[in-house]
Write a protein that holds these residues in place. Structure first.
Motif, PDB file in Angstrom:
ATOM      1  N   LEU A   8      -4.136  -5.035  -4.497  1.00 46.94           N
ATOM      2  CA  LEU A   8      -3.339  -5.595  -4.162  1.00 46.94           C
ATOM      3  C   LEU A   8      -2.002  -5.787  -5.593  1.00 46.94           C
ATOM      4  O   LEU A   8      -2.650  -6.286  -6.100  1.00 46.94           O
ATOM      5  N   PRO A   9      -1.126  -5.819  -4.981  1.00 52.36           N
ATOM      6  CA  PRO A   9      -0.033  -5.495  -6.688  1.00 52.36           C
ATOM      7  C   PRO A   9       0.472  -6.924  -6.091  1.00 52.36           C
ATOM      8  O   PRO A   9      -0.222  -7.680  -5.538  1.00 52.36           O
ATOM      9  N   ARG A 252       5.403   7.423  -0.296  1.00 59.52           N
ATOM     10  CA  ARG A 252       4.614   6.830  -0.773  1.00 59.52           C
ATOM     11  C   ARG A 252       3.828   8.294  -1.774  1.00 59.52           C
ATOM     12  O   ARG A 252       3.647   8.962  -1.008  1.00 59.52           O
ATOM     13  N   PRO A 290      -0.723   2.523  -3.243  1.00 62.13           N
ATOM     14  CA  PRO A 290       0.768   1.503  -3.796  1.00 62.13           C
ATOM     15  C   PRO A 290       1.599   1.692  -5.156  1.00 62.13           C
ATOM     16  O   PRO A 290       1.332   1.130  -5.872  1.00 62.13           O
ATOM     17  N   LYS A 301       3.484   1.352  -9.422  1.00 58.94           N
ATOM     18  CA  LYS A 301       2.806  -0.248  -8.727  1.00 58.94           C
ATOM     19  C   LYS A 301       3.550  -0.215  -7.568  1.00 58.94           C
ATOM     20  O   LYS A 301       3.795  -1.987  -7.593  1.00 58.94           O
ATOM     21  N   LYS A 302       3.817  -0.193  -6.498  1.00 54.03           N
ATOM     22  CA  LYS A 302       4.202  -1.064  -4.804  1.00 54.03           C
ATOM     23  C   LYS A 302       3.556  -0.174  -3.718  1.00 54.03           C
ATOM     24  O   LYS A 302       3.389   0.005  -3.315  1.00 54.03           O
ATOM     25  N   PRO A 303       3.657  -1.635  -3.074  1.00 58.92           N
ATOM     26  CA  PRO A 303       2.461  -2.152  -1.852  1.00 58.92           C
ATOM     27  C   PRO A 303       3.043  -1.093  -0.777  1.00 58.92           C
ATOM     28  O   PRO A 303       5.183  -0.099  -0.616  1.00 58.92           O
ATOM     29  N   VAL A 304       1.933  -0.402  -0.109  1.00 63.98           N
ATOM     30  CA  VAL A 304       2.771   0.126   0.396  1.00 63.98           C
ATOM     31  C   VAL A 304       2.684  -1.003   2.183  1.00 63.98           C
ATOM     32  O   VAL A 304       2.567  -1.795   2.540  1.00 63.98           O
ATOM     33  N   THR A 306       2.681  -2.060   4.993  1.00 63.76           N
ATOM     34  CA  THR A 306       1.864  -1.839   6.288  1.00 63.76           C
ATOM     35  C   THR A 306       2.116  -3.001   7.283  1.00 63.76           C
ATOM     36  O   THR A 306       2.783  -3.952   6.653  1.00 63.76           O
ATOM     37  N   GLN A 319      -1.792  -5.553   4.194  1.00 64.52           N
ATOM     38  CA  GLN A 319      -2.775  -4.404   3.050  1.00 64.52           C
ATOM     39  C   GLN A 319      -1.910  -3.908   2.972  1.00 64.52           C
ATOM     40  O   GLN A 319      -0.721  -3.621   3.183  1.00 64.52           O
ATOM     41  N   PRO A 320      -1.794  -3.813   1.559  1.00 63.02           N
ATOM     42  CA  PRO A 320      -1.071  -2.880   0.649  1.00 63.02           C
ATOM     43  C   PRO A 320      -1.565  -1.670   0.360  1.00 63.02           C
ATOM     44  O   PRO A 320      -0.562  -0.803  -0.769  1.00 63.02           O
ATOM     45  N   PHE A 321      -2.068  -0.980   1.186  1.00 62.95           N
ATOM     46  CA  PHE A 321      -2.397   0.524   0.597  1.00 62.95           C
ATOM     47  C   PHE A 321      -3.210   0.952   2.286  1.00 62.95           C
ATOM     48  O   PHE A 321      -3.969   0.265   3.306  1.00 62.95           O
TER      49      PHE A 321
END
Length: 343
Positions: A8-9, A252, A290, A301-304, A306, A319-321
């Motif tokens: 998690l970022p 991404r 991410p 680093k940057k969250p996806v 979702t 959830q960031p991936f």
């Protein structure tokens, strides 16, 4: 409780993103002269069993990460290697921060190794050396909702080396990929690929962004070492476009790796010492980490974004991936280019 969630970022147009990630970067050679190109392989899974991978801890393989008395795969040498490559103008300036867990941006060291302490570090859990925080490389997962999920891919492998003296985007390899699925909470996802590339990660050698008929991960140095070393029929690294529900797509980094079996019947991701599980099996994993391209800097680093909601104790609401496990993947063409396996 941050200790449960290591991945998690703490979107720009595709053209801007790819230029940011790959501009002014050179590559090291990763030759495998015993193989021949061009070659093409296709694979798919339509419906059937498929799983959304949740953040969870990962027991560490002694073969890859050593022991508390003799640790291996420390991240710090890779950070110094990345800094030197940036100084030599062979790597985007963001890469040292991307893999550095000690800096203010709390990077993703698991791309290359792990620190002993701090974010993404190691600890003893029930007598086993374990990565402190959760990641997409543990054993927790939930079935995808519905039955209309699928992925289809064609790998076009046209070079056996990472281009020397050219940008990471300059590759003859290409891929055609599409996946659609629903997470366990019913959110809809579409993932496609715009451009393959050679990831600017210290030590990674990916044969131009499409790698076939080779071992990956574990102690190979060409992919995330938390994954056990395994034979890969084909793997790609690309800039992907991710659409969630009715939102605008974002770009991404996107990876699909099709390997011999690396998860057992219960979904446990094997340690290197437990391999092979089934050397003639076929399993596919889709990973959208991410990581985004930032103009003028490179991969960061940057969250996806979702829509999958995490428990209240998590440091983020979502959830960031994206991690999807396809245990019923099938190779539909190109079998002559990879090692023999039973139908």
């Amino acid at each position: 409780m941050r200790s449960q969630y290591s991945f998690l970022p703490s979107t720009r147009l595709l053209a801007a993103a790819t230029a940011a990630l790959f501009g002014m970067v050179t590559l090291a050679v990763s030759a495998q002269p015993e193989q021949q190109v061009p070659r093409t392989l296709s694979a798919e899974q339509n419906g059937g069993a498929a799983f959304w991978v949740l953040p969870s801890p990962r027991e560490l393989s002694p073969a890859v990460f050593g022991t508390p008395d003799n640790p291996k795969r420390l991240v710090e040498p890779y950070i110094e290697q990345a800094k030197q490559a940036v100084k030599d103008k062979k790597m985007p300036p963001s890469v040292p921060d991307l893999i550095n867990p000690h800096g203010p941006k709390h990077g993703l060291p698991l791309l290359v190794g792990l620190p002993l302490e701090g974010p993404g570090g190691r600890t003893m859990v029930d007598g086993k050396w374990t990565m402190k925080h959760g990641s997409p490389f543990g054993d927790k997962m939930m079935p995808l909702k519905g039955s209309d999920h699928f992925f289809r891919v064609t790998f076009n492998d046209n070079q056996l080396t990472d281009a020397e003296g050219k940008t990471f985007l300059d590759t003859k390899d290409s891929v055609e990929f599409e996946a659609k699925f629903q997470d366990p909470q019913g959110n809809r996802y579409e993932v496609t690929v715009a451009k393959t590339f050679k990831p600017p990660i210290p030590g990674w050698k990916t044969q131009g962004g499409v790698l076939m008929n080779s071992d990956i991960a574990g102690d190979t140095g060409n992919f995330i070492p938390l994954i056990p070393r395994a034979y890969s029929y084909a793997t790609f690294w690309a800039i992907g476009k991710i659409k969630v529900n009715d939102n605008d797509p974002v770009t991404r980094v996107t990876v699909l790796y099709i390997t011999e079996d690396i998860r057992d019947a219960k979904g446990h991701l094997a340690l290197d010492e437990e391999m092979p599980l089934n050397a003639k099996g076929v399993q596919a994993h889709l990973l959208v980490p991410p990581i985004a391209a930032v103009p003028g800097m490179g991969p960061m680093k940057k969250p996806v974004p979702t829509a999958f909601k995490l428990p209240p104790e998590a440091p983020m609401d979502f959830q960031p991936f994206i991690g999807i496990y396809f245990p019923e993947a099938q190779i539909t063409s190109g079998k002559e280019f990879v090692r023999a396996f039973e139908q």
